[in-house]
Structure formats: C-alpha cells, structure tokens
Motif scaffolding. Sequence first.
Motif, PDB file in Angstrom:
ATOM      1  N   PRO A   1      12.104   3.163  -1.490  1.00  0.00           N
ATOM      2  CA  PRO A   1      12.588   1.791  -1.320  1.00  0.00           C
ATOM      3  C   PRO A   1      12.967   1.454   0.132  1.00  0.00           C
ATOM      4  O   PRO A   1      12.687   0.348   0.606  1.00  0.00           O
ATOM      5  N   ALA A   2      13.575   2.399   0.827  1.00  0.00           N
ATOM      6  CA  ALA A   2      13.994   2.126   2.207  1.00  0.00           C
ATOM      7  C   ALA A   2      12.789   1.890   3.117  1.00  0.00           C
ATOM      8  O   ALA A   2      12.763   0.927   3.896  1.00  0.00           O
ATOM      9  N   VAL A   3      11.785   2.741   3.007  1.00  0.00           N
ATOM     10  CA  VAL A   3      10.609   2.606   3.865  1.00  0.00           C
ATOM     11  C   VAL A   3       9.787   1.381   3.454  1.00  0.00           C
ATOM     12  O   VAL A   3       9.289   0.640   4.316  1.00  0.00           O
ATOM     13  N   THR A   4       9.672   1.132   2.157  1.00  0.00           N
ATOM     14  CA  THR A   4       8.943  -0.056   1.697  1.00  0.00           C
ATOM     15  C   THR A   4       9.614  -1.322   2.196  1.00  0.00           C
ATOM     16  O   THR A   4       8.944  -2.259   2.649  1.00  0.00           O
TER      17      THR A   4
ATOM     18  N   THR B   1       0.828  -1.205   0.000  1.00  0.00           N
ATOM     19  CA  THR B   1       0.000   0.000   0.000  1.00  0.00           C
ATOM     20  C   THR B   1       0.863   1.255   0.000  1.00  0.00           C
ATOM     21  O   THR B   1       0.590   2.207  -0.736  1.00  0.00           O
ATOM     22  N   TYR B   2       1.926   1.256   0.817  1.00  0.00           N
ATOM     23  CA  TYR B   2       2.827   2.406   0.864  1.00  0.00           C
ATOM     24  C   TYR B   2       3.489   2.621  -0.493  1.00  0.00           C
ATOM     25  O   TYR B   2       3.552   3.750  -0.984  1.00  0.00           O
ATOM     26  N   LEU B   3       3.981   1.553  -1.096  1.00  0.00           N
ATOM     27  CA  LEU B   3       4.658   1.665  -2.386  1.00  0.00           C
ATOM     28  C   LEU B   3       3.732   2.253  -3.443  1.00  0.00           C
ATOM     29  O   LEU B   3       4.093   3.213  -4.142  1.00  0.00           O
ATOM     30  N   ARG B   4       2.535   1.710  -3.556  1.00  0.00           N
ATOM     31  CA  ARG B   4       1.597   2.206  -4.573  1.00  0.00           C
ATOM     32  C   ARG B   4       1.188   3.652  -4.315  1.00  0.00           C
ATOM     33  O   ARG B   4       1.114   4.457  -5.245  1.00  0.00           O
ATOM     34  N   THR B   5       0.928   3.969  -3.065  1.00  0.00           N
ATOM     35  CA  THR B   5       0.491   5.328  -2.721  1.00  0.00           C
ATOM     36  C   THR B   5       1.594   6.349  -2.978  1.00  0.00           C
ATOM     37  O   THR B   5       1.347   7.409  -3.574  1.00  0.00           O
ATOM     38  N   THR B   6       2.806   6.039  -2.544  1.00  0.00           N
ATOM     39  CA  THR B   6       3.889   7.013  -2.696  1.00  0.00           C
ATOM     40  C   THR B   6       4.325   7.173  -4.149  1.00  0.00           C
ATOM     41  O   THR B   6       4.715   8.277  -4.547  1.00  0.00           O
TER      42      THR B   6
END
Length: 191
Positions: A133-136, A90-95
């Motif tokens: 990438p780091a947060v994902t 979800t984070y990857l797609r949203t960001t």
Amino acid sequence: MGTRTGTDILATRPVWQVSALAGLAAATATELYGLAARAVGVPMEAGNIGASVSRPITIGMFAMGTAVAVFWGTILAVLLARHGRRPARTYLRTTIALTVLSLAGPFLAGATATSTKVMLALAHIFAAAIVIPAVTRRLSHSPAVPAGAEGWPSQPTSDSSAQRAARRAAEFRSGLRVTPRTMECPRRPEA
C-alpha cells in the motif's frame, strides 16, 4: 500555514526511498512477529519445498527475507515509475500476484509443522500488507507517461544532433513546442 501529513511527505519522496522505509517497517514488524511466534511455541524449523529434513529458522531470518523481497520490489517500483504508463496499478497487480505465488514456499515446505507453515504464510502477507500500500500510494503520485511516449524523455534516441535540431525546429514552426522538463505543449499566439 497547514501541517503536512505523513502521506503528503511520502508523496514527495523518491519511490526508492518510500519503498526502503516501508521495507524497514515491514522487516521490523515481521521479525517481531517471528519472535512472538517463537515465544508462544510455534516450531521454528522448516524444510525446503519437498525436503525430508527441516532446518532451524534463526533470529533475523524474517527481516532478511523481507529485505530481499523489498529489494526486488523496489527495483520493480522504480522501473515502473520511470517507464510505466500506469505505475501504481501495474505495481499493485504484480506485487499481489507475486505475494500469492510466494505462499507456495511455506505451504509446500517439506518436513515442516502445519503451525509453522501457517505462521510463515502469514508473515508473507503481513510484510506485503505493509509495503504494497505504501509504495502503490507513492506511485499513484507519479506523473503519467503520455500516450505514445513510452520511455520519453529518459531513453536516448539514435537520431543525430542534426536530426534532433530539425525535429525541434519543425515542432516550433508548427506552433507545438514540447519540452521534456515540463511536458507542456504551449501554443504560439496567432499573429
């Protein structure tokens, strides 16, 4: 005894900390990028969307812009880690969607040279390429929320203490004991 890699260490850090560290790296990198662009002669003036007058892009604005975006991205990451079923995805797609949307700012800026627009858009992509990438990666190490348990155990229920005690007693009698700390469901041995 093996050594731990940077990825292993970041996987055990709180989400906000990984995001803050990635944001610090991105802010530093984008500010250096802005200084390099200034050194090669890219005009450092940009207008708002549809503006007829441009304003100077001063030293520190790249880092400040990155810090603001990372602040809101950190809030998003923490909320997804706590409440999301698939926080990394979800984070990857949203960001990524928000990064693409953020490119409208530089490209629609009025009274701005084309080289400045391209340079600003690349700064957005550059910062996103460091932080996302780091947060994902860190969110991919978050424990998954069990199906049907959104918000549990973090959200308090409106049950009275007597209702909670009765529910726990029923779970225990049925042989299913769910503990919020471990999320395990051990079975009682058959007698």
